[in-house]
Scaffold this motif. Structure first.
Motif, PDB file in Angstrom:
ATOM      1  N   PHE A  82       0.841  -1.194   0.000  1.00 26.83           N
ATOM      2  CA  PHE A  82       0.000   0.000   0.000  1.00 26.83           C
ATOM      3  C   PHE A  82       0.880   1.249   0.000  1.00 26.83           C
ATOM      4  N   ALA A  83       1.892   1.222   0.866  1.00 24.95           N
ATOM      5  CA  ALA A  83       2.783   2.378   0.979  1.00 24.95           C
ATOM      6  C   ALA A  83       3.526   2.623  -0.329  1.00 24.95           C
ATOM      7  N   THR A  84       3.998   1.543  -0.937  1.00 26.58           N
ATOM      8  CA  THR A  84       4.747   1.684  -2.196  1.00 26.58           C
ATOM      9  C   THR A  84       3.859   2.235  -3.313  1.00 26.58           C
ATOM     10  N   ILE A  85       2.647   1.701  -3.366  1.00 25.25           N
ATOM     11  CA  ILE A  85       1.746   2.085  -4.447  1.00 25.25           C
ATOM     12  C   ILE A  85       1.279   3.532  -4.286  1.00 25.25           C
ATOM     13  N   GLN A  86       1.145   3.944  -3.034  1.00 22.56           N
ATOM     14  CA  GLN A  86       0.770   5.337  -2.782  1.00 22.56           C
ATOM     15  C   GLN A  86       1.732   6.311  -3.457  1.00 22.56           C
ATOM     16  N   ARG A  87       2.987   5.921  -3.496  1.00 20.48           N
ATOM     17  CA  ARG A  87       4.010   6.813  -4.040  1.00 20.48           C
ATOM     18  C   ARG A  87       3.878   6.978  -5.554  1.00 20.48           C
ATOM     19  N   ALA A  88       3.453   5.920  -6.236  1.00 12.86           N
ATOM     20  CA  ALA A  88       3.320   6.008  -7.698  1.00 12.86           C
ATOM     21  C   ALA A  88       2.086   5.231  -8.155  1.00 12.86           C
ATOM     22  N   PRO A  89       0.914   5.747  -7.828  1.00 12.53           N
ATOM     23  CA  PRO A  89      -0.308   4.989  -8.103  1.00 12.53           C
ATOM     24  C   PRO A  89      -0.504   4.668  -9.589  1.00 12.53           C
ATOM     25  N   ASN A  90      -0.156   5.612 -10.457  1.00  9.44           N
ATOM     26  CA  ASN A  90      -0.402   5.380 -11.882  1.00  9.44           C
ATOM     27  C   ASN A  90       0.472   4.274 -12.443  1.00  9.44           C
ATOM     28  N   PHE A  91       1.652   4.160 -11.857  1.00 13.45           N
ATOM     29  CA  PHE A  91       2.579   3.158 -12.359  1.00 13.45           C
ATOM     30  C   PHE A  91       2.106   1.751 -11.997  1.00 13.45           C
ATOM     31  N   PHE A  92       1.559   1.628 -10.794  1.00 18.06           N
ATOM     32  CA  PHE A  92       1.229   0.289 -10.317  1.00 18.06           C
ATOM     33  C   PHE A  92      -0.203  -0.142 -10.593  1.00 18.06           C
ATOM     34  N   LEU A  93      -1.075   0.832 -10.866  1.00 20.16           N
ATOM     35  CA  LEU A  93      -2.482   0.508 -11.032  1.00 20.16           C
ATOM     36  C   LEU A  93      -2.698  -0.533 -12.137  1.00 20.16           C
TER      37      LEU A  93
END
Lengths: 237, 274
Positions: free
Chosen positions: A36-47
């Motif tokens: 969750f923390a990692t994805i928060q940083r780059a949501p568009n990349f991981f979505l």
């Protein structure tokens, strides 16, 4: 009538980008929080990004709950595609949880066959956005220009492979394979001084040697995509 | 410091061992202290070509494993003064070659020799990679036919990526092309690749062209490297290649068809009439 029959599918070569999630410590709660923390940083990349779960580091663990793990990833808006590098038991458990065993990616044990050499060290990034190679590319070599154009100032042998996310320029005879726009850029083109290639491809659409022979006239050629069809013309026309 | 030369090809049966033997004899006859090592573990051949098979006691693997020292294993050649042979083991396989082991042996040889010739096994597997790993020069032996040329091309790729020089990003291994079993007659007839065809694909400096010759088989059977047969075309072609290797400029012989004098006479007549 055969002529009326429409083709139901078309097979296309592709180099699909995929993230490897290597699990070093198995704790689903912590994993979820950290993801969750990692994805928060780059949501568009991981979505919705596809991931393969690498089990190399937790190979000896027999308590992995694959259906829970799958849920955690889906909840984190990732798309789990499968697992790799696990033990036999883990493989069986994963398959029954709906996670197939895949054998792609560099670290996969099953695919470390000596079929391709690592990229030559001489290949160095010159200007940003392009990669320059000045020595011959021999049979069995593979050169990939990631996020860049590839410029080759030497012959490309039969059995060699050029890959680029952008354009490919070959100032020398092109006898191997050249694949431009491998991550789907349909505007990518291939330019070469002497076209004698085994295969040329733009964004997954390709022509093989037999189809090329009639059109290559020996001079400087360009290959590009037009209405999802690979075209060949002489340069400067 | 000795220079390490690997004789390699990818494809089997193209003349690597014949070339290694003649190269080694040629260099030592020019006054360089030379050792030739058979890397083809399990398929020992070099000792036969060099005619010393009955004097093999210890081999390369014995030395690597510390079962014998180098001086016990080195065989003094009967043809040339400053030439020694380090034979391959016939009872082991190529996995017995370790990088550390090969390095240790080469380091020791470096101290006393001028040239170390490594006769590579065919293929691109472990044995061949061990033979090329420490090379300063590579003599790529190629027959004028498509499969041999393609394998040589693959080998050149490995030379530029899987050698110590490549890994340490030093000056690359110096590549030399040696075309063997060349028959100008068959080239003219169109059933053999020409020198130019091969050169266009491989694009590395040409060290020599050895003609297809009865002398090669005769020499192999006798255990006398063909370079010693100074009367033969193949022997002379190898001698030329040695001179080129040592930096001399030698014109290429045996690369065009010999025309019989009567035929030549007729062709002059035809020209006069034309």
């Amino acid at each position: 009538m055969i002529a009326d029959r429409q083709a139901c599918f078309q097979l296309k070569a592709s180099f699909f980008p995929c993230t490897i999630l290597q699990i070093s410590h198995y704790d689903l709660n912590q994993l979820e929080q950290q993801l969750f923390a990692t994805i928060q940083r780059a949501p568009n990349f991981f979505l919705g990004s596809p991931v393969i779960i690498d089990l190399e580091k937790i190979k000896d663990l027999t308590t992995v709950d694959f259906s829970q793990l799958k849920k955690v990833l889906i909840n984190s808006s990732l798309v789990p595609m499968g697992i790799r590098n696990g033990s036999e038991k883990q493989h069986i458990a994963a398959v029954s949880a709906g996670l197939p065993v895949v054998t792609i990616g560099k670290n996969s044990k099953e695919t470390t066959q000596p079929t391709t050499e690592p990229e030559k060290q001489v290949a160095q990034p010159s200007t940003p956005g392009s990669k320059l190679v000045t020595t011959p590319i021999r049979s069995g070599m593979q050169i990939y220009a990631k996020d860049a154009d590839l410029i080759v100032l030497a012959p490309v042998s039969v059995g060699a492979e050029l890959l680029a996310d952008g354009h490919i320029h070959v100032y020398g005879p092109l006898r191997g394979r050249a694949l431009a726009g491998v991550r789907g850029n349909k505007d990518a083109r291939i330019f070469c001084q002497k076209l004698d290639a085994e295969l040329v491809s733009i964004a997954g659409y390709y022509l093989v040697k037999e189809e090329l022979q009639n059109d290559a006239d020996g001079g400087m050629m360009q290959i590009y995509l037009e209405n999802e069809e690979v075209k060949l013309t002489k340069c400067g026309r | 410091m000795a220079e390490v030369i690997v004789v390699t090809s990818g494809k089997g049966g193209v003349g690597k061992t014949t070339t290694s033997a003649s190269l080694a004899v040629g260099l030592s006859n020019r006054g360089y202290k030379t050792v030739v090592i058979d890397f083809d573990i399990g398929l020992r051949n070099l000792d036969l070509i060099m005619g010393c098979e009955r004097r093999v006691v210890y081999d390369f693997i014995n030395v690597i494993r510390g079962e014998a020292n180098l001086n016990q294993a080195l065989i003094r050649d009967k043809h040339a003064k400053e030439l020694y042979i380090l034979p391959a083991s016939q009872t082991r396989d190529k996995d017995a070659l370790t990088q550390e082991g090969v390095q240790k042996v080469l380091d020791e040889l470096q101290k006393t020799f001028d040239y170390i010739v490594c006769d590579s096994p065919a293929g691109i597997e472990h044995g061949a990679q061990m033979a090329m790993y420490f090379a300063d020069h590579a003599v790529v032996v190629t027959n004028p036919e498509v499969s041999s040329v393609r394998d040589s091309d693959r080998m050149l790729g490995l030379l530029s990526s899987k050698t110590k020089r490549a890994e340490e990003r030093r000056e690359p291994v110096k590549e030399h092309l040696l075309i063997t079993r060349y028959s100008p007659k068959r080239v003219t007839r169109g059933d053999m690749m020409s020198l130019e065809d091969v050169n266009e694909i491989l694009a590395i400096p040409l060290l020599g062209v050895i003609p297809e010759s009865q002398a090669v088989l005769r020499a192999s059977n006798a255990g006398d490297p063909v370079i010693l047969d100074e009367e033969s075309d193949a022997g002379q072609a190898y001698a030329d290649a040695i001179e080129r290797f040592l930096g001399e400029d030698k014109p290429f012989r045996f690369v065009s068809e010999k025309v019989h004098w009567i035929k030549r006479l007729f062709s002059i007549k035809e020209k006069e009439h034309a």
